[in-house]
Design an enzyme around this catalytic site. Structure first.
Site, PDB file in Angstrom:
ATOM      1  N   ARG A 114     -18.336 -37.802  18.826  1.00  0.00           N
ATOM      2  CA  ARG A 114     -16.694 -37.564  18.566  1.00  0.00           C
ATOM      3  C   ARG A 114     -16.576 -38.482  19.855  1.00  0.00           C
ATOM      4  NH1 ARG A 114     -12.549 -34.162  15.902  1.00  0.00           N
ATOM      5  NH2 ARG A 114     -13.756 -35.039  13.923  1.00  0.00           N
ATOM      6  N   HIS A 141     -13.223 -42.561  10.598  1.00  0.00           N
ATOM      7  CA  HIS A 141     -13.637 -41.621  10.809  1.00  0.00           C
ATOM      8  C   HIS A 141     -14.425 -41.855   9.490  1.00  0.00           C
ATOM      9  CE1 HIS A 141     -13.991 -37.290  11.083  1.00  0.00           C
ATOM     10  NE2 HIS A 141     -13.565 -36.731  10.782  1.00  0.00           N
ATOM     11  N   GLN A 144     -15.130 -38.737   7.380  1.00  0.00           N
ATOM     12  CA  GLN A 144     -14.796 -38.129   6.509  1.00  0.00           C
ATOM     13  C   GLN A 144     -14.024 -38.425   5.458  1.00  0.00           C
ATOM     14  OE1 GLN A 144     -12.340 -35.585   7.390  1.00  0.00           O
ATOM     15  NE2 GLN A 144     -12.160 -35.191   5.568  1.00  0.00           N
ATOM     16  N   ASP A 235      -2.156 -37.043   6.663  1.00  0.00           N
ATOM     17  CA  ASP A 235      -3.590 -36.782   7.687  1.00  0.00           C
ATOM     18  C   ASP A 235      -1.810 -36.743   9.016  1.00  0.00           C
ATOM     19  OD1 ASP A 235      -4.708 -35.612  10.116  1.00  0.00           O
ATOM     20  OD2 ASP A 235      -5.342 -37.948  10.484  1.00  0.00           O
ATOM     21  N   CYS A 275      -7.841 -34.031   5.447  1.00  0.00           N
ATOM     22  CA  CYS A 275      -8.793 -34.008   5.653  1.00  0.00           C
ATOM     23  C   CYS A 275      -8.895 -32.885   6.645  1.00  0.00           C
ATOM     24  CB  CYS A 275      -8.623 -35.139   6.764  1.00  0.00           C
ATOM     25  SG  CYS A 275      -8.131 -35.953   8.222  1.00  0.00           S
ATOM     26  N   ARG A 303     -17.896 -32.076   3.477  1.00  0.00           N
ATOM     27  CA  ARG A 303     -18.469 -32.811   4.659  1.00  0.00           C
ATOM     28  C   ARG A 303     -20.201 -32.031   4.747  1.00  0.00           C
ATOM     29  NH1 ARG A 303     -14.555 -34.213   8.446  1.00  0.00           N
ATOM     30  NH2 ARG A 303     -16.844 -35.598   9.065  1.00  0.00           N
TER      31      ARG A 303
HETATM   32  N1  NVA Z   1      -5.897 -38.253  12.960  1.00  0.00           N
HETATM   33  C1  NVA Z   1      -6.653 -36.943  13.428  1.00  0.00           C
HETATM   34  C2  NVA Z   1      -7.705 -36.572  12.499  1.00  0.00           C
HETATM   35  C3  NVA Z   1      -8.900 -35.221  12.577  1.00  0.00           C
HETATM   36  C4  NVA Z   1      -9.509 -34.758  11.771  1.00  0.00           C
HETATM   37  C5  NVA Z   1      -7.117 -37.213  14.499  1.00  0.00           C
HETATM   38  O1  NVA Z   1      -7.415 -38.171  15.055  1.00  0.00           O
HETATM   39  O2  NVA Z   1      -7.095 -36.586  15.795  1.00  0.00           O
HETATM   40  N1   CP Z   2     -11.306 -33.736   9.225  1.00  0.00           N
HETATM   41  C1   CP Z   2     -12.091 -33.019  10.488  1.00  0.00           C
HETATM   42  O1   CP Z   2     -12.726 -34.164  10.714  1.00  0.00           O
HETATM   43  O2   CP Z   2     -11.677 -31.664  11.117  1.00  0.00           O
HETATM   44  P1   CP Z   2     -12.397 -31.042  13.033  1.00  0.00           P
HETATM   45  O3   CP Z   2     -11.680 -32.493  13.659  1.00  0.00           O
HETATM   46  O4   CP Z   2     -12.012 -30.140  12.738  1.00  0.00           O
HETATM   47  O5   CP Z   2     -13.921 -31.901  12.507  1.00  0.00           O
END
Ligand code: NVA
Ligand code: CP
Length: 318
Positions: A114, A141, A144, A235, A275, A303
């Protein structure tokens, strides 16, 4: 649920040792087979033992669902995870990515990463000799999206011809929903303020993959976008790394909150997805998270099942 039981193993055998950097890395058939395997694992119809394989987690951003679901998925597959948080490894002191990726490839069997930039993920994939999984970047993502479409499939059966409306920021989650939806025959509507629409190259990629007669459409008006849809999705308006824009975005997006009014314009059997994590009262009301149509916590659970299927396929455990 499509009956792919005889074909699942052979379709997924081509994924052994592959990376999963974008939803577009797998074909329609491979993506559908992964969902079928995830379903079988969830229902206890399949058990897979990978035999003590090791997943390395490199997370430069916070995570609850992705991190924990990967850890539990590996444990259920008989393997283990090691936390390679840059704060406790030499990565945080500037050790070059190309050295780190090659060294970690000697210890681990697969990496889930990540990070902020997709190009950093691509660099890891270039230097690593083991599969690399996108656990969220600025662009996509994909893990997801697998869980999201698994949730839709559990609810409605056949995914082909369903319509999902994503309301909010044209971000990483929206991008993977478009691409993965395109592969699975789902019509995807993405509704954002004009300046926050998905980037054109990802939109073009999704449209190029929508070969099942399904459409990927953009909207600016949430009331139009949700008409008759089977699923509503949103989101956060400011993703990780955009915290300083939070206040400004609250103003720009104020008409893009998923609420009961929008739900009432969707198909009567429509479900609500997010999500998570959510900002209740911003992109979605608390009532909608808790309403009967919400499948948000099933979606979070999925997930685990989707990533278990993914790891089994990449590590050749079928
Ligand atoms: N769009 C959000 C998703 C988090 C799971 C982010 O990138 O922070
Ligand atoms: N939806 C998701 O990716 O959640 P986290 O940021 O908690 O991993």
């Amino acid at each position: 649920m499509a009956d792919l039981s005889h074909g699942v193993a052979s379709v997924l055998s081509n994924l052994k040792n592959q990376d999963f950097l974008s939803s577009s890395d797998f074909s329609s058939r491979q993506t559908a087979a992964l969902l079928e395997l995830a379903h079988q694992l969830k229902k206890g119809q399949r058990r897979i033992d990978l035999g003590n394989r090791v997943l390395g987690l490199i997370f430069t951003k916070a995570s609850t669902r992705t991190r924990v679901s990967f850890q539990v998925a590996m444990a259920r597959l008989g393997g283990q995870t090691v936390d390679l948080n840059p704060q406790v490894t030499q990565l945080g002191r500037g050790e070059p990515l190309e050295d780190t990726a090659r060294v970690l490839s000697r210890f681990c069997d697969v990496l889930a990463i990540r990070t902020f930039e997709q190009k950093e993920l691509l660099a890891y994939a270039h230097w690593a000799s083991i599969p690399v999984i996108n656990a969220l970047t600025d662009v996509e993502h994909p893990c997801q999206a697998l869980a999201d479409y698994l949730t839709l499939q559990e609810e409605f059966g056949d995914l082909k011809g369903l319509t999902l409306a994503y309301i909010g920021d044209g971000n990483n989650v929206a991008n993977s929903l478009m691409i993965c939806g395109a592969l699975l025959g789902v019509n995807v509507r993405v509704c954002c303020p004009e300046k926050y629409l998905p980037v054109s190259n990802v939109l073009a990629k999704a449209r190029g993959l929508a070969l099942n007669g399904n459409t990927i459409e953009l909207f600016n008006d949430p009331s139009e976008a949700v008409k008759g849809v089977n699923a509503l999705y949103t989101d956060v308006w400011a993703s990780m790394g955009q915290e300083e824009e939070q206040k400004y975005r609250q103003k720009v997006f104020k008409n893009f909150c998923l609420n009961e009014t929008l739900l009432s314009k969707a198909d009567p059997k429509a479900i609500v997805l997010h999500c998570l994590p959510a900002h209740r009262g911003e992109e979605i009301t608390s009532e909608l998270i808790e309403c009967d149509a919400s499948r948000i916590f099933d979606q979070a659970e999925n997930r685990l099942h989707a990533q278990q299927a993914l790891l089994a396929a990449l590590l050749g455990g079928l």
